[in-house]
Design a protein around this motif. Structure first.
Motif, PDB file in Angstrom:
ATOM      1  N   ILE A  13       0.843  -1.202   0.000  1.00  0.00           N
ATOM      2  CA  ILE A  13       0.000   0.000   0.000  1.00  0.00           C
ATOM      3  C   ILE A  13       0.875   1.247   0.000  1.00  0.00           C
ATOM      4  CG2 ILE A  13      -1.447   1.411   1.529  1.00  0.00           C
ATOM      5  CD1 ILE A  13      -3.016  -0.478  -0.101  1.00  0.00           C
ATOM      6  N   ALA A  14       1.921   1.228   0.812  1.00  0.00           N
ATOM      7  CA  ALA A  14       2.795   2.406   0.942  1.00  0.00           C
ATOM      8  C   ALA A  14       3.461   2.763  -0.383  1.00  0.00           C
ATOM      9  CB  ALA A  14       3.858   2.155   2.016  1.00  0.00           C
ATOM     10  N   VAL A  15       3.929   1.753  -1.112  1.00  0.00           N
ATOM     11  CA  VAL A  15       4.632   2.000  -2.381  1.00  0.00           C
ATOM     12  C   VAL A  15       3.708   2.622  -3.435  1.00  0.00           C
ATOM     13  CG1 VAL A  15       5.817   0.906  -4.339  1.00  0.00           C
ATOM     14  CG2 VAL A  15       6.457   0.322  -1.993  1.00  0.00           C
ATOM     15  N   PRO A  16       2.532   2.036  -3.726  1.00  0.00           N
ATOM     16  CA  PRO A  16       1.678   2.665  -4.753  1.00  0.00           C
ATOM     17  C   PRO A  16       1.203   4.066  -4.384  1.00  0.00           C
ATOM     18  CG  PRO A  16       0.548   0.809  -3.708  1.00  0.00           C
ATOM     19  CD  PRO A  16       1.981   0.734  -3.299  1.00  0.00           C
ATOM     20  N   LEU A  17       0.981   4.335  -3.103  1.00  0.00           N
ATOM     21  CA  LEU A  17       0.560   5.685  -2.714  1.00  0.00           C
ATOM     22  C   LEU A  17       1.662   6.704  -2.990  1.00  0.00           C
ATOM     23  CD1 LEU A  17      -1.383   4.861   0.551  1.00  0.00           C
ATOM     24  CD2 LEU A  17      -2.311   6.096  -1.404  1.00  0.00           C
TER      25      LEU A  17
ATOM     26  N   SER B 100       1.853  12.430  -9.883  1.00  0.00           N
ATOM     27  CA  SER B 100       1.122  13.703  -9.897  1.00  0.00           C
ATOM     28  C   SER B 100       2.095  14.889  -9.913  1.00  0.00           C
ATOM     29  CB  SER B 100       0.173  13.798  -8.701  1.00  0.00           C
ATOM     30  OG  SER B 100       0.881  13.921  -7.485  1.00  0.00           O
ATOM     31  N   LEU B 101       3.264  14.741  -9.277  1.00  0.00           N
ATOM     32  CA  LEU B 101       4.271  15.807  -9.304  1.00  0.00           C
ATOM     33  C   LEU B 101       4.801  16.020 -10.722  1.00  0.00           C
ATOM     34  CD1 LEU B 101       6.482  15.136  -6.116  1.00  0.00           C
ATOM     35  CD2 LEU B 101       4.551  16.706  -6.372  1.00  0.00           C
ATOM     36  N   VAL B 102       5.054  14.925 -11.427  1.00  0.00           N
ATOM     37  CA  VAL B 102       5.560  15.020 -12.801  1.00  0.00           C
ATOM     38  C   VAL B 102       4.545  15.749 -13.683  1.00  0.00           C
ATOM     39  CG1 VAL B 102       6.366  13.731 -14.827  1.00  0.00           C
ATOM     40  CG2 VAL B 102       6.903  12.905 -12.550  1.00  0.00           C
TER      41      VAL B 102
ATOM     42  N   VAL C 218       8.090  13.457 -22.651  1.00  0.00           N
ATOM     43  CA  VAL C 218       8.731  12.447 -21.804  1.00  0.00           C
ATOM     44  C   VAL C 218       8.144  12.510 -20.393  1.00  0.00           C
ATOM     45  CG1 VAL C 218      10.895  11.769 -20.681  1.00  0.00           C
ATOM     46  CG2 VAL C 218      10.892  12.359 -23.113  1.00  0.00           C
ATOM     47  N   ALA C 219       7.927  13.731 -19.900  1.00  0.00           N
ATOM     48  CA  ALA C 219       7.377  13.895 -18.553  1.00  0.00           C
ATOM     49  C   ALA C 219       5.974  13.289 -18.449  1.00  0.00           C
ATOM     50  CB  ALA C 219       7.344  15.370 -18.176  1.00  0.00           C
ATOM     51  N   MET C 220       5.120  13.542 -19.427  1.00  0.00           N
ATOM     52  CA  MET C 220       3.755  13.026 -19.372  1.00  0.00           C
ATOM     53  C   MET C 220       3.734  11.495 -19.414  1.00  0.00           C
ATOM     54  SD  MET C 220       1.923  15.594 -18.809  1.00  0.00           S
ATOM     55  CE  MET C 220       0.298  14.873 -18.908  1.00  0.00           C
ATOM     56  N   TYR C 221       4.555  10.907 -20.293  1.00  0.00           N
ATOM     57  CA  TYR C 221       4.589   9.443 -20.368  1.00  0.00           C
ATOM     58  C   TYR C 221       5.248   8.837 -19.132  1.00  0.00           C
ATOM     59  CZ  TYR C 221       2.755   9.254 -25.111  1.00  0.00           C
ATOM     60  OH  TYR C 221       1.934   9.340 -26.199  1.00  0.00           O
ATOM     61  N   THR C 222       6.207   9.544 -18.561  1.00  0.00           N
ATOM     62  CA  THR C 222       6.829   9.065 -17.320  1.00  0.00           C
ATOM     63  C   THR C 222       5.804   9.056 -16.197  1.00  0.00           C
ATOM     64  OG1 THR C 222       9.016   9.898 -17.951  1.00  0.00           O
ATOM     65  CG2 THR C 222       8.636   9.503 -15.603  1.00  0.00           C
ATOM     66  N   GLY C 223       5.026  10.144 -16.098  1.00  0.00           N
ATOM     67  CA  GLY C 223       3.966  10.199 -15.094  1.00  0.00           C
ATOM     68  C   GLY C 223       2.947   9.088 -15.290  1.00  0.00           C
ATOM     69  N   ASP C 224       2.554   8.838 -16.537  1.00  0.00           N
ATOM     70  CA  ASP C 224       1.602   7.760 -16.839  1.00  0.00           C
ATOM     71  C   ASP C 224       2.178   6.397 -16.463  1.00  0.00           C
ATOM     72  OD1 ASP C 224      -0.086   9.680 -17.827  1.00  0.00           O
ATOM     73  OD2 ASP C 224       0.304   9.239 -19.940  1.00  0.00           O
ATOM     74  N   PHE C 225       3.469   6.203 -16.754  1.00  0.00           N
ATOM     75  CA  PHE C 225       4.145   4.943 -16.414  1.00  0.00           C
ATOM     76  C   PHE C 225       4.133   4.721 -14.900  1.00  0.00           C
ATOM     77  CE2 PHE C 225       8.210   3.153 -14.874  1.00  0.00           C
ATOM     78  CZ  PHE C 225       8.102   1.855 -15.358  1.00  0.00           C
ATOM     79  N   ILE C 226       4.406   5.772 -14.141  1.00  0.00           N
ATOM     80  CA  ILE C 226       4.455   5.646 -12.682  1.00  0.00           C
ATOM     81  C   ILE C 226       3.054   5.361 -12.128  1.00  0.00           C
ATOM     82  CG2 ILE C 226       5.017   6.830 -10.519  1.00  0.00           C
ATOM     83  CD1 ILE C 226       7.155   8.410 -12.068  1.00  0.00           C
ATOM     84  N   PHE C 227       2.032   6.013 -12.679  1.00  0.00           N
ATOM     85  CA  PHE C 227       0.645   5.711 -12.294  1.00  0.00           C
ATOM     86  C   PHE C 227       0.333   4.228 -12.553  1.00  0.00           C
ATOM     87  CE2 PHE C 227      -1.096  10.236 -12.469  1.00  0.00           C
ATOM     88  CZ  PHE C 227      -1.560  10.214 -11.164  1.00  0.00           C
ATOM     89  N   ALA C 228       0.738   3.749 -13.722  1.00  0.00           N
ATOM     90  CA  ALA C 228       0.464   2.359 -14.092  1.00  0.00           C
ATOM     91  C   ALA C 228       1.166   1.384 -13.147  1.00  0.00           C
ATOM     92  CB  ALA C 228       0.909   2.107 -15.536  1.00  0.00           C
ATOM     93  N   ARG C 229       2.390   1.716 -12.765  1.00  0.00           N
ATOM     94  CA  ARG C 229       3.132   0.877 -11.807  1.00  0.00           C
ATOM     95  C   ARG C 229       2.400   0.825 -10.459  1.00  0.00           C
ATOM     96  NH1 ARG C 229       6.181  -2.674 -14.313  1.00  0.00           N
ATOM     97  NH2 ARG C 229       8.360  -2.075 -14.687  1.00  0.00           N
TER      98      ARG C 229
END
Length: 324
Positions: A72-76, A83-85, A110-121
């Motif tokens: 739980i801690a990691v995905p939060l 959201s910062l990206v 790159v920033a938008m896709y990085t943010g999307d990637f992190i959300f997906a993770r």
């Protein structure tokens, strides 16, 4: 000094925080070298890890198991990072904590896709949890955060917004994720519904205080302390509490108009900061932040006796009284 205080507060949680850090690094690993580099750049730029810590502390009120809690801690924290990206793209920010943002180091795409990637993770991580309630809370949180991002765009440079607009915005921007961190930690720890409610409300009130203090510091702290120009929020069109409490001030109104068309000078920025710092709006904003803080501490008092009550109080007071 502030970071040292935080390390002392977290000292007895260090081994578990280290586990979270390693899991975050593992979660951000990508087959794409570009996304991998951008994600790790964000991770290594630092952060207070407030959200994972609240998950850990809340879970310790119940049946604590780091192997479950970390899921739980990691995905939060990943949701927060993503959201910062995206925020930095929306605000066109080049610096965060004195370090180049992902959009500045690379570019907006790159920033938008990085943010999307992190959300997906983050979503991928939660699949290991079978508790339906966890998924419902997290899904609702992510929806509201996304709504908040869009509202923040709509509100940029809008001088006719009111306090209700501001409080609704910072709830989605900051308070909701801290609220969910406390609630989800309590759920995973197997606490009763009454205790879960107290921790959820504690997280909300602390989150509101946290963001108000952030908005105050954007005007009162130095460029060096902030790692970016003081007054950056207003430069980017974000109308925060100290400015709302100065509604109608001609210097501030003129500054907003100039900022909206990119015509702010350095002397204009310094004059704006002088007006805000010498006004009553800072003191009034601190008073409002402290009201939320007192409500948070009342929720702590209502919890069953436990060693972690002091930890919650100490972290809440640090958040509400920090200097940058």
């Amino acid at each position: 000094m502030e970071k040292m205080k935080l390390k002392i507060l977290y000292s007895d949680l260090k081994s578990d925080i280290d586990i979270i850090e390693k899991e975050l690094e593992k979660a951000l690993n990508s087959s794409s070298h570009l996304i991998n580099d951008a994600s790790l750049h964000l991770l290594q730029s630092g952060g207070k890890r407030i959200r994972p810590v609240f998950v850990l502390v809340s879970a310790k009120f119940g049946q604590y198991n780091i192997d479950k809690v970390k899921n739980i801690a990691v995905p939060l924290e990943l949701i927060h990072m993503a959201s910062l990206v995206h925020d930095d793209v929306i605000d066109n920010s080049d610096l965060r904590r004195g370090t180049h943002t992902v959009k500045a180091q690379w570019n907006n795409r790159v920033a938008m896709y990085t943010g999307d990637f992190i959300f997906a993770r983050a979503l991928e991580y939660v699949t290991s949890i079978e508790n339906k309630r966890v998924h419902q809370i997290l899904a609702k949180t992510m929806v509201e955060i996304c709504n908040g991002e869009v509202i923040q765009i709509e509100d940029k440079f809008r001088k006719d917004q009111n306090l209700k607009d501001y409080f609704r915005r910072i709830k989605r921007k900051t308070a909701l994720l801290i609220e969910s961190s406390c609630e989800l930690g309590a759920v995973v720890g197997g606490l009763d519904d009454k205790s879960i409610g107290h921790l959820r409300r504690f997280g909300y009130f602390v989150g509101m205080s946290y963001q108000i203090v952030d908005d105050i510091l954007d005007f009162t702290a130095t460029d060096k302390e902030l790692g970016k120009p003081a007054g950056s929020d207003l430069l980017q069109g974000n109308i925060t509490l100290p400015i709302l409490l100065l509604k109608g001030n001609p210097t501030i109104d003129q500054f907003i108009d100039q900022a909206s068309v990119g015509e702010v000078t350095e002397s204009g920025r310094l004059e704006m900061l002088k007006v805000v710092r010498n006004s009553d709006s800072i003191k009034q904003s601190i008073t409002i932040s402290n009201q939320y803080l007192r409500k948070a501490l009342k929720e702590v008092e209502a919890l069953p006796n436990h060693p972690m009550k002091k930890k919650l109080r100490d972290i809440a007071l640090f958040i509400g009284k920090r200097k940058f």
